[in-house]
Motif scaffolding. Structure first.
Motif, PDB file in Angstrom:
ATOM      1  N   THR A 151      -2.821  -1.910  -5.004  1.00 21.09           N
ATOM      2  CA  THR A 151      -1.761  -0.930  -5.286  1.00 21.09           C
ATOM      3  C   THR A 151      -2.313   0.433  -4.898  1.00 21.09           C
ATOM      4  N   TYR A 152      -1.410   1.314  -4.524  1.00 18.23           N
ATOM      5  CA  TYR A 152      -1.784   2.699  -4.193  1.00 18.23           C
ATOM      6  C   TYR A 152      -1.188   3.606  -5.266  1.00 18.23           C
ATOM      7  N   GLU A 153      -2.055   4.411  -5.866  1.00 13.09           N
ATOM      8  CA  GLU A 153      -1.603   5.317  -6.922  1.00 13.09           C
ATOM      9  C   GLU A 153      -1.656   6.734  -6.372  1.00 13.09           C
ATOM     10  N   ALA A 154      -0.489   7.335  -6.218  1.00 12.82           N
ATOM     11  CA  ALA A 154      -0.395   8.630  -5.522  1.00 12.82           C
ATOM     12  C   ALA A 154      -1.094   9.750  -6.293  1.00 12.82           C
ATOM     13  N   ILE A 155      -1.804  10.567  -5.515  1.00 17.68           N
ATOM     14  CA  ILE A 155      -2.397  11.797  -6.071  1.00 17.68           C
ATOM     15  C   ILE A 155      -1.493  12.977  -5.689  1.00 17.68           C
ATOM     16  N   ASP A 156      -1.107  12.972  -4.431  1.00 22.71           N
ATOM     17  CA  ASP A 156      -0.158  13.965  -3.907  1.00 22.71           C
ATOM     18  C   ASP A 156       0.605  13.268  -2.778  1.00 22.71           C
ATOM     19  N   PRO A 157       1.440  13.961  -2.001  1.00 21.11           N
ATOM     20  CA  PRO A 157       2.248  13.217  -1.011  1.00 21.11           C
ATOM     21  C   PRO A 157       1.432  12.500   0.061  1.00 21.11           C
ATOM     22  N   VAL A 158       0.160  12.864   0.257  1.00 25.83           N
ATOM     23  CA  VAL A 158      -0.605  12.219   1.336  1.00 25.83           C
ATOM     24  C   VAL A 158      -1.832  11.440   0.844  1.00 25.83           C
ATOM     25  N   ARG A 159      -2.191  11.568  -0.410  1.00 18.34           N
ATOM     26  CA  ARG A 159      -3.425  10.915  -0.887  1.00 18.34           C
ATOM     27  C   ARG A 159      -3.118   9.927  -2.011  1.00 18.34           C
ATOM     28  N   PHE A 160      -4.002   8.950  -2.127  1.00 13.43           N
ATOM     29  CA  PHE A 160      -3.803   7.972  -3.201  1.00 13.43           C
ATOM     30  C   PHE A 160      -5.146   7.405  -3.639  1.00 13.43           C
ATOM     31  N   ILE A 161      -5.124   6.738  -4.784  1.00 10.46           N
ATOM     32  CA  ILE A 161      -6.274   5.941  -5.222  1.00 10.46           C
ATOM     33  C   ILE A 161      -5.912   4.485  -4.934  1.00 10.46           C
ATOM     34  N   GLY A 162      -6.772   3.781  -4.194  1.00  6.94           N
ATOM     35  CA  GLY A 162      -6.463   2.391  -3.843  1.00  6.94           C
ATOM     36  C   GLY A 162      -7.713   1.548  -3.882  1.00  6.94           C
ATOM     37  N   ASN A 163      -7.655   0.385  -3.281  1.00  7.18           N
ATOM     38  CA  ASN A 163      -8.840  -0.472  -3.177  1.00  7.18           C
ATOM     39  C   ASN A 163      -8.765  -1.274  -1.886  1.00  7.18           C
ATOM     40  N   HIS A 164      -9.810  -2.068  -1.633  1.00  6.51           N
ATOM     41  CA  HIS A 164      -9.929  -2.728  -0.328  1.00  6.51           C
ATOM     42  C   HIS A 164      -9.208  -4.067  -0.229  1.00  6.51           C
ATOM     43  N   SER A 165      -8.408  -4.433  -1.210  1.00  9.20           N
ATOM     44  CA  SER A 165      -7.728  -5.734  -1.142  1.00  9.20           C
ATOM     45  C   SER A 165      -6.841  -5.805   0.109  1.00  9.20           C
ATOM     46  N   SER A 166      -6.918  -6.942   0.823  1.00  7.74           N
ATOM     47  CA  SER A 166      -6.141  -7.094   2.064  1.00  7.74           C
ATOM     48  C   SER A 166      -4.821  -7.824   1.828  1.00  7.74           C
ATOM     49  N   GLY A 167      -4.737  -8.545   0.730  1.00  8.81           N
ATOM     50  CA  GLY A 167      -3.529  -9.349   0.466  1.00  8.81           C
ATOM     51  C   GLY A 167      -3.608 -10.748   1.057  1.00  8.81           C
ATOM     52  N   LYS A 168      -4.693 -11.037   1.812  1.00 10.26           N
ATOM     53  CA  LYS A 168      -4.769 -12.323   2.531  1.00 10.26           C
ATOM     54  C   LYS A 168      -4.670 -13.527   1.595  1.00 10.26           C
ATOM     55  N   MET A 169      -5.357 -13.446   0.443  1.00 15.56           N
ATOM     56  CA  MET A 169      -5.375 -14.608  -0.463  1.00 15.56           C
ATOM     57  C   MET A 169      -3.972 -14.866  -1.017  1.00 15.56           C
ATOM     58  N   GLY A 170      -3.287 -13.799  -1.428  1.00 15.72           N
ATOM     59  CA  GLY A 170      -1.940 -13.953  -1.995  1.00 15.72           C
ATOM     60  C   GLY A 170      -0.953 -14.481  -0.965  1.00 15.72           C
ATOM     61  N   PHE A 171      -1.062 -13.993   0.276  1.00 13.38           N
ATOM     62  CA  PHE A 171      -0.157 -14.461   1.327  1.00 13.38           C
ATOM     63  C   PHE A 171      -0.441 -15.936   1.642  1.00 13.38           C
ATOM     64  N   ALA A 172      -1.732 -16.307   1.656  1.00 12.61           N
ATOM     65  CA  ALA A 172      -2.083 -17.715   1.919  1.00 12.61           C
ATOM     66  C   ALA A 172      -1.520 -18.609   0.805  1.00 12.61           C
ATOM     67  N   LEU A 173      -1.601 -18.142  -0.437  1.00  6.79           N
ATOM     68  CA  LEU A 173      -1.054 -18.920  -1.563  1.00  6.79           C
ATOM     69  C   LEU A 173       0.457 -19.072  -1.434  1.00  6.79           C
ATOM     70  N   ALA A 174       1.120 -17.995  -1.023  1.00  5.84           N
ATOM     71  CA  ALA A 174       2.580 -18.041  -0.881  1.00  5.84           C
ATOM     72  C   ALA A 174       2.962 -19.063   0.188  1.00  5.84           C
ATOM     73  N   GLU A 175       2.247 -19.035   1.314  1.00  6.50           N
ATOM     74  CA  GLU A 175       2.570 -19.964   2.400  1.00  6.50           C
ATOM     75  C   GLU A 175       2.313 -21.408   1.974  1.00  6.50           C
ATOM     76  N   GLU A 176       1.199 -21.624   1.278  1.00  4.71           N
ATOM     77  CA  GLU A 176       0.862 -22.988   0.857  1.00  4.71           C
ATOM     78  C   GLU A 176       1.883 -23.506  -0.163  1.00  4.71           C
ATOM     79  N   ALA A 177       2.261 -22.644  -1.110  1.00  3.40           N
ATOM     80  CA  ALA A 177       3.241 -23.078  -2.128  1.00  3.40           C
ATOM     81  C   ALA A 177       4.579 -23.383  -1.457  1.00  3.40           C
ATOM     82  N   ALA A 178       4.960 -22.561  -0.488  1.00  6.01           N
ATOM     83  CA  ALA A 178       6.248 -22.784   0.196  1.00  6.01           C
ATOM     84  C   ALA A 178       6.206 -24.087   0.993  1.00  6.01           C
ATOM     85  N   LYS A 179       5.059 -24.356   1.638  1.00  2.00           N
ATOM     86  CA  LYS A 179       4.914 -25.606   2.395  1.00  2.00           C
ATOM     87  C   LYS A 179       5.091 -26.806   1.488  1.00  2.00           C
ATOM     88  N   ARG A 180       4.677 -26.649   0.231  1.00  2.00           N
ATOM     89  CA  ARG A 180       4.770 -27.756  -0.724  1.00  2.00           C
ATOM     90  C   ARG A 180       6.140 -27.831  -1.394  1.00  2.00           C
TER      91      ARG A 180
END
Ligand SMILES: Cc1cc2nc3c(=O)[nH]c(=O)nc-3n(C[C@H](O)[C@H](O)[C@H](O)COP(=O)(O)O)c2cc1C
Length: 401
Positions: A200-229
């Motif tokens: 998640t991105y937590e806004a500091i001002d209109p151009v800056r945020f506090i975030g982290n390095h998560s890519s989302g790959k694991m969640g997207f892979a889980l979504a695809e696998e669950a849908a396949k099933r």
């Protein structure tokens, strides 16, 4: 007939074991599969397209375009396939597959495919033992391809050793077993699954945020696998470059933890399983500046306030929902994961440690451990798609208890 209606695309390459593929094609047809055969140009010296087209009941292709100048649509062929079997797979084609070389129809189809890929290498024993072959086989497996290992025995060269292509019955059996296990796990059909992904991105001002390095790959892979099933999936993702592949996935993109919270609880009461794989920021700036903050002085302070705890709230509200959390830890991993399992009232927690190389945020692979109240299981490092399958296998078995 166990492969009824399955579309199997067989790529035959220029190895002596190609002679066994007439029998294999016939076997797949007998099992009820639809078969298309593609040859590499070298394979034409080992088998005849005419025989294979009679046996497969389809045209056999080897060029990206035909002599009349029409395109042999490799994308359509790739999307047609439920599985691709490369057999025999020469050292040359194996190397091209793992390095992305695309100089013939077979490679163009392979590189466009989204379906499972089986490879049955065949070569003389020294070629098979060669470090480059070993490495390429490993890389192909890291891509998630299914290896049908060469067997030991007499080789066409007259030598004896490892390198003989698996027999046609073995090729067919491996593909059949794969679909059988997939069909078995279609038992997520009709299940409603909610998955959170990304940072998640937590806004500091209109151009800056506090975030982290998560890519989302694991969640997207889980979504695809669950849908396949067979599951209906709602995927709520923070900012991520990942794109959705497959049907039955409703993707909702959000930015901040508060937005994710709102979306999650719009759906939570009606779902059967929730998987919280998002790396949600624990804190957000108390005030979001309306204008870009100007540089002023040697230091600045941003006051942070706690974000709503999405997973904990799911744990408090859950009734029938099977709730899965993730723990990404850097120390005392096991103790922290178990503590989180209890504190957040989860049914299952998936632990990955940032201390493991190949596990964590930006990688394509992951190494996980799963804990429930009474069980724990450790898995080897795998591509995230295979990790998703392990997580869902485990979860489905728990839900059935
Ligand atoms: C008689 C003969 C047998 C061969 N058998 C094999 C084999 O079993 N495995 C292999 O990797 N290469 C084998 N080769 C070498 C391949 O044909 C060669 O590397 C070719 O470029 C492979 O092309 P392809 O991968 O596009 O089919 C053989 C070559 C000849 C002439």
């Amino acid at each position: 007939m166990n492969l009824e209606g399955k579309r199997i695309l067989i790529i035959i390459t220029g190895g002596i074991a190609a002679y066994k593929m007439n029998t294999a094609v016939r076997g797949f047809i007998k099992e009820g599969a639809e078969v298309k055969v593609i040859l590499t140009p070298a394979a034409k010296d080992f088998v005849t397209p005419l025989t294979l087209s009679v046996l497969s009941r389809n045209e056999v292709l080897w060029d990206l375009s035909s002599s009349s100048g029409t395109w042999n649509n490799h994308v359509e062929l790739a999307l047609w396939s439920d599985a691709i079997l490369v057999a025999p797979c020469t050292a040359n084609t194996l190397s091209k597959m793992v390095h992305g070389a695309c100089d013939n129809l077979a490679m163009a189809v392979y590189m466009s495919a989204k379906c499972p890929v089986f490879i049955a290498p065949a070569m003389d024993l020294d070629m098979y033992r060669h470090p480059s072959t070993r490495q390429n086989i490993q890389r192909a497996q890291d891509f998630g391809h299914i290896l049908i290992p060469a067997e030991e025995g007499e080789l066409a060269s007259g030598l004896h050793g490892e390198g003989r292509m698996a027999e046609p019955e073995h090729l067919i059996e491996t593909v059949r077993q794969y679909f059988e296990s997939k069909d078995f796990i279609k038992n997520m059909a009709g299940k409603k699954v909610l998955i959170t992904a990304g940072p998640t991105y937590e806004a500091i001002d209109p151009v800056r945020f506090i975030g982290n390095h998560s890519s989302g790959k694991m969640g997207f892979a889980l979504a695809e696998e669950a849908a396949k099933r067979g599951a209906d999936v709602i995927l709520i993702s923070g900012p991520s470059h990942e794109k959705i592949k497959g049907n039955h996935i409703q993707l909702i993109r959000v930015t901040s933890a508060k937005e994710m919270f709102q979306e999650v609880f719009r759906y939570f009461s009606g779902i059967d399983m929730a998987i919280a794989s998002a790396a949600v920021a624990d804190y957000a700036p108390k005030e979001v500046a309306a204008e870009k903050i100007k540089k002023d002085g040697d230091s600045m302070t941003i006051e942070l306030v706690k974000n709503p705890d999405i997973l904990k709230t799911m744990g408090e509200q859950k009734k029938k929902q099977f709730l899965i959390g993730f723990a990404l830890e850097t120390q005392n991993e096991e103790a922290h994961a178990k503590e989180k399992l209890h504190r957040k009232n989860l049914d299952m927690i998936v632990l990955n440690s940032l201390r493991d190389s190949g596990a964590g945020f930006q990688t394509d692979t992951n190494r996980i451990r799963i804990f429930t109240e009474s069980q724990e299981k450790e898995f080897p490092i795998k591509p995230k798609s295979a990790v998703a399958a392990d997580i869902l296998d485990f979860a489905v078995a728990q839900m059935a208890k």
